[in-house]
Write an enzyme that holds these catalytic residues in place. Structure first.
Site, PDB file in Angstrom:
ATOM      1  N   ASP A 141      70.281  55.739  -2.255  1.00  0.00           N
ATOM      2  CA  ASP A 141      70.521  56.569  -3.430  1.00  0.00           C
ATOM      3  C   ASP A 141      70.480  58.072  -3.168  1.00  0.00           C
ATOM      4  OD1 ASP A 141      67.872  56.260  -3.120  1.00  0.00           O
ATOM      5  OD2 ASP A 141      67.410  56.405  -5.249  1.00  0.00           O
ATOM      6  N   GLU A 192      71.105  49.745   9.343  1.00  0.00           N
ATOM      7  CA  GLU A 192      71.250  51.084   9.914  1.00  0.00           C
ATOM      8  C   GLU A 192      71.198  51.096  11.431  1.00  0.00           C
ATOM      9  OE1 GLU A 192      69.417  50.536   7.189  1.00  0.00           O
ATOM     10  OE2 GLU A 192      70.059  51.987   5.672  1.00  0.00           O
ATOM     11  N   HIS A 249      60.270  57.500  -4.126  1.00  0.00           N
ATOM     12  CA  HIS A 249      60.426  56.350  -3.231  1.00  0.00           C
ATOM     13  C   HIS A 249      61.104  56.840  -1.940  1.00  0.00           C
ATOM     14  CE1 HIS A 249      64.277  56.700  -5.269  1.00  0.00           C
ATOM     15  NE2 HIS A 249      64.831  55.986  -4.321  1.00  0.00           N
ATOM     16  N   HIS A 250      60.974  56.074  -0.880  1.00  0.00           N
ATOM     17  CA  HIS A 250      61.446  56.442   0.468  1.00  0.00           C
ATOM     18  C   HIS A 250      60.670  57.638   1.055  1.00  0.00           C
ATOM     19  CE1 HIS A 250      64.532  53.657  -0.474  1.00  0.00           C
ATOM     20  NE2 HIS A 250      65.563  54.438  -0.600  1.00  0.00           N
ATOM     21  N   GLY A 299      69.188  50.567  27.520  1.00  0.00           N
ATOM     22  CA  GLY A 299      68.948  49.127  27.619  1.00  0.00           C
ATOM     23  C   GLY A 299      68.354  48.469  26.393  1.00  0.00           C
ATOM     24  N   ASP A 312      72.873  35.017  24.384  1.00  0.00           N
ATOM     25  CA  ASP A 312      72.440  34.374  23.139  1.00  0.00           C
ATOM     26  C   ASP A 312      71.167  35.010  22.595  1.00  0.00           C
ATOM     27  OD1 ASP A 312      71.172  33.371  25.464  1.00  0.00           O
ATOM     28  OD2 ASP A 312      70.545  31.555  24.426  1.00  0.00           O
ATOM     29  N   ASN A 362      72.437  31.018  27.626  1.00  0.00           N
ATOM     30  CA  ASN A 362      71.590  30.461  28.685  1.00  0.00           C
ATOM     31  C   ASN A 362      70.193  30.177  28.149  1.00  0.00           C
ATOM     32  OD1 ASN A 362      70.806  33.107  28.486  1.00  0.00           O
ATOM     33  ND2 ASN A 362      71.677  33.713  30.463  1.00  0.00           N
ATOM     34  N   GLY A 382      67.933  31.631  25.967  1.00  0.00           N
ATOM     35  CA  GLY A 382      66.787  32.547  25.859  1.00  0.00           C
ATOM     36  C   GLY A 382      66.985  33.821  26.641  1.00  0.00           C
ATOM     37  N   GLU A 386      64.434  38.607  31.169  1.00  0.00           N
ATOM     38  CA  GLU A 386      62.976  38.734  31.113  1.00  0.00           C
ATOM     39  C   GLU A 386      62.305  37.632  31.940  1.00  0.00           C
ATOM     40  OE1 GLU A 386      62.192  41.429  30.123  1.00  0.00           O
ATOM     41  OE2 GLU A 386      62.894  42.002  28.141  1.00  0.00           O
TER      42      GLU A 386
END
Lengths: 562, 562
Positions: free
Chosen positions: A27, A50, A113-114, A412, A443, A471, A473, A477
């Site tokens: 708003d 956003e 607000h915000h 990254g 994925d 693959n 997951g 990592e």
């Protein structure tokens, strides 16, 4: 002969061919958004959130040189910060326009607000300020146009994000229309002639003595629009030219002098040898981050390195502040020819392709995929690769001429590419109806930003191919730490149903798990036609990864543990 | 007799019954995540993205008093900032633990991924610092346990977010295990006795003279755990008790002295009259934001207002810094009885319900929905309402005893509730297997955070009912500005397919568009059983909205334009 301040902003952007505005309504920015529709050829993307909008703006800017993101005060702008930070780290020009409460609300310190509820209306601006080239928190209609011009200029010239805080009550106030007649000054300031001359003379001396020189192209050559200079330099010198991972697409890979991608110890041995045995490296736009250098494993044998940067030049150990690469390279090109007459071109590395001949029922692997897909790419493609197996895998693919690669090797942030693809696809729609945008995303990463595919459906970006590498997951990592840890697992999704959920008009969703299945897609000419939005789920073994990622992951874990 | 620093952190949280950790893996926090699995009864939520994870942590904390969010350096932590900002604005205790690069990487200023590429490793911490109660950027293993304890204590006591930066190489170092034997000191410091006594005497004098006193309960009464004190004060005084929108669920609405929800000029006329004609207002935990006060439209006729806050008390115009409400209210309760003996209870407003008797084929409206749903709520429910029509509509619903309402009336970040529902549902799973979590979210807000429903599917939160109010776009924004503007439109989704896409195990997806259809759901006892994850898409007219929202929207546009 007046225009509203809001319209002034969008007219300026339109002059720079920025024709899509990314973001969400809120708003404190609604009146501003009215003005988007007043400018000819301008469209409001209306993203799904956003952060995704910021990623989209990033992708758009990497194609068109600048983009604009509009958010609302507090909640909207903070959601976008990771995307804006990425644009800062990776040198992407972006205007972040935030609709803020009216001047009166600010001065009364209303508990709106915000807000944080403490009457502090500059806190979010202060937070953003850490990851910006410059900012303007507009409060005076008289200086507002010049402030907007200053911010646009800096975003363009420095290829970094800038921030404009625009109070809700100012966007409808009028400013003189004739201000728009004066074109924005987007020129780089000229280099200081004496400093530049000293640089050129020093470089020419090194060139004259070099037996085995090379050119190494990196990220900032792309971001600061030096592809043309790189091309001329290669053509005129005949030096072998290499790119880094972030520099990929900075040079025509079909060029006979293209030698491959250099990533320190993670390079192909022939590439490593060629680069490191060189006696003069002309480095253009270097950005020496861990994933861009094989964890800082550059080991040149030469001390003769010339680094051309967007804001300085470095020759061996001497810095020349303010000698900017674009002008400096042009000057070098104009003078280098006589000195390279006697250069005897050494051969460039030949990196053999992996064997793609295998029975059609062979399960897909990363190695096969990245080799094979090279032959499906075509001139003009925009190729977007997500952090993870894709960004590492793509290094071994050969790009046709005039492709643009989009990846976030330094920042990254996983999920980036889904948003970036929206931006790139909308930019491509504007530039050339035959241009394709090809996304490779894991994925795991897909889950962070999946709703942005809805924006593709809304705008019918039928120029988009999404390869979802499934693959099971977070494989990158798992390679770094926690191979069997459940925190690297994800909830499995029925990815083939995504396009339908988001109400895609013309669309196609396919799953492939063997080389034969993918081969028949690539061989089908209809598959390459820009007539629908496509998702191809590529099933890959859980721990399969490009060899360079496996090596990088080991190096990364070492860095973390020490 | 040593434990790793990582385990120390999670053991401390376990002592406070924080049994779920929210967040995503990233290579600077992987070793830390290993430690989650070492602590009995602790689980790693594994959210779909960091903003959603922060929202989930917020929702969990509103049920259990504290929560923990783990992100990775740069990309992860910035993505979470809007959620952390919300916790700050709305007084929610949250520990934000960020896995940061190792001490050695920091001191060498390595150009690591997830950095801005400029060697600045404290920039993200500095950005966060603007929206936190306190922070610790750990660098010394010896002081780390006490730093962690200090942060947890402050998050708990002040009900605000705190930040702990934990270098990747420190989490495996050992600290003395016996530190865990000393319980965390979570007590409030006692009020200064003389100041408190002066407050009490002043309040008692006002009480003695009051003819028509009331109690007004607001947000901080809930956040600072004063529901019990409110209850006792109402019982002992027999004063009428009202709540604000943010104070809703702070008092038993079945109590005969409950008078309704006060929102300034947006209140029901009888409620407005009762509150504003009072000659003494005991205000508990006030948070006077625009949406909580009908755009600051409080107009008491009395000057006799006592405000009890978490860190000060205000009597008429006099501030008493440091006189905290919890202890002060307890003291007041112990002394007030003799002074209210002669109080003659005035009647509380009677707010008639809208007529729910209508033909079953009547199209659903907001007005009908919010009245009818009151009778389907039951004791112990957790009711989550998104900013927009839901947060305004719920004001006119009556809550059964012992319910908890979750909404973000001050911060108002759309999409918040989908994440918050995950956190609330996981907290409910831990507390009581019969507890229900009921979400009301608009079709627009849902799109921002939809993937978090996947986390519900993963954890099979079969205690969750999701009512998706589909009114074809951002209705709250349309009411404020741009009624027919396309920027308030969204891409329509096939919402009933969401649970299937995310691979929900036991689930049910239904669409209702008439009063009869919703009535039959509410009348079906099987619909109320906690045996599956449910989504109910409620079709509503595009511009239909609760009357108080329509009025609020007009006030908001005025504030923006002046």
């Amino acid at each position: 002969m007046e225009v509203t301040l809001g319209r002034f902003l969008f007219e300026r952007l339109s002059q720079l061919k920025v024709n899509t505005i990314f973001g969400l309504p809120g708003d404190f920015n609604l009146s501003l958004l009215d003005k988007v529709y007043e400018v000819d050829g301008m469209r409001w993307a209306g993203n799904a959130n956003e952060l995704n909008a910021a990623y989209a703006a990033d992708g758009y800017s990497r194609i068109k040189g600048l983009s604009c993101l509009v958010t609302t005060f507090g909640v909207g702008e903070l959601s976008a910060l990771n995307g804006v930070g990425g644009a800062f780290a990776e040198y992407v020009g972006m205007l972040h326009v935030v609709g803020v409460p009216s001047i009166l609300s600010q001065s009364k310190q209303l508990l709106l607000h915000h807000t944080l509820g403490n009457g502090d209306f500059t806190v979010f601006h202060r937070m953003s300020n850490n990851i910006l080239q410059t900012t303007a928190f507009i409060s005076d209609i008289n200086t507002a146009p010049s402030e907007i011009d200053r911010c646009i200029r800096e975003a363009w010239v420095y290829q970094r994000p800038v921030y404009i805080g625009l109070p809700a009550n100012l966007v409808d106030l009028k400013v003189p229309a004739h201000l728009l007649d004066q074109p924005l000054d987007l020129s780089l300031r000229p280099n200081e002639p004496e400093a530049q001359e000293e640089v050129i003379q020093n470089v020419l001396k090194l060139v004259e003595r070099a037996q085995n020189p090379i050119i190494l192209v990196d990220a900032c050559a792309l971001r600061h629009n030096c592809r043309e200079e790189v091309k001329e330099l290669v053509n005129i010198t005949n030096y072998p030219v290499f790119t880094t991972p972030m520099g990929k697409s900075g040079v025509n890979e079909d060029h006979p002098r293209f030698g491959g991608v250099y990533v320190g110890t993670l390079s192909h041995p022939e590439v490593k040898e060629s680069v490191e045995s060189s006696d003069l490296i002309l480095s253009i736009g270097a950005l020496l981050s861990d994933f861009n250098t094989g964890s800082f494993s550059y080991s040149y044998k030469t001390k003769n390195v010339v680094e051309f940067h967007s804001d300085y030049t470095k020759i061996k150990q001497a810095n020349f502040p303010g000698v900017q690469m674009k002008e400096c390279l042009q000057m070098l090109i104009s003078k280098i020819a006589p000195l390279v007459i006697n250069y005897k071109p050494v051969s460039v590395p030949y990196v053999p392709e992996y064997n793609t001949a295998c029975p059609p029922e062979t399960p897909l692997t990363q190695e096969w995929l990245w080799t094979r897909v090279s032959h499906w790419f075509r001139e003009g493609d925009i190729i977007v690769t997500e952090t993870g197996t894709s960004a590492f895998g793509i290094i071994q693919s050969r790009f046709p001429n005039n492709t643009i690669g989009i990846s976030q090797v330094l920042w990254g942030s996983i999920g980036f590419t889904v948003g970036a693809t929206v931006g790139a696809a909308m930019a491509a729609q504007e530039l050339d109806p035959t241009k394709r945008v090809i996304l490779f995303v894991g994925d795991g990463s897909l889950q962070l930003t999946v709703q942005e595919i809805s924006t593709m459906c809304k705008w019918q970006t039928n120029n988009t191919w999404m390869f979802v590498l499934n693959n099971d997951g977070y494989t990158i990592e798992r390679l770094i730490h926690g191979m069997n840890a459940t925190y690297n697992d994800i909830q499995p999704w029925k990815n083939l149903k995504i396009l339908d959920l988001f109400n895609a008009k013309e669309s196609e969703s396919t799953r492939v798990s063997t080389t034969g299945e993918l081969e028949s897609l690539f061989e089908d000419p209809m598959f390459a036609v820009l007539n629908k939005l496509r998702m191809i789920e590529v099933l890959l073994p859980r721990m399969d990864a490009p060899a360079n990622l496996v090596a990088q992951a080991k190096l990364s874990e070492q860095v973390n543990n020490t």
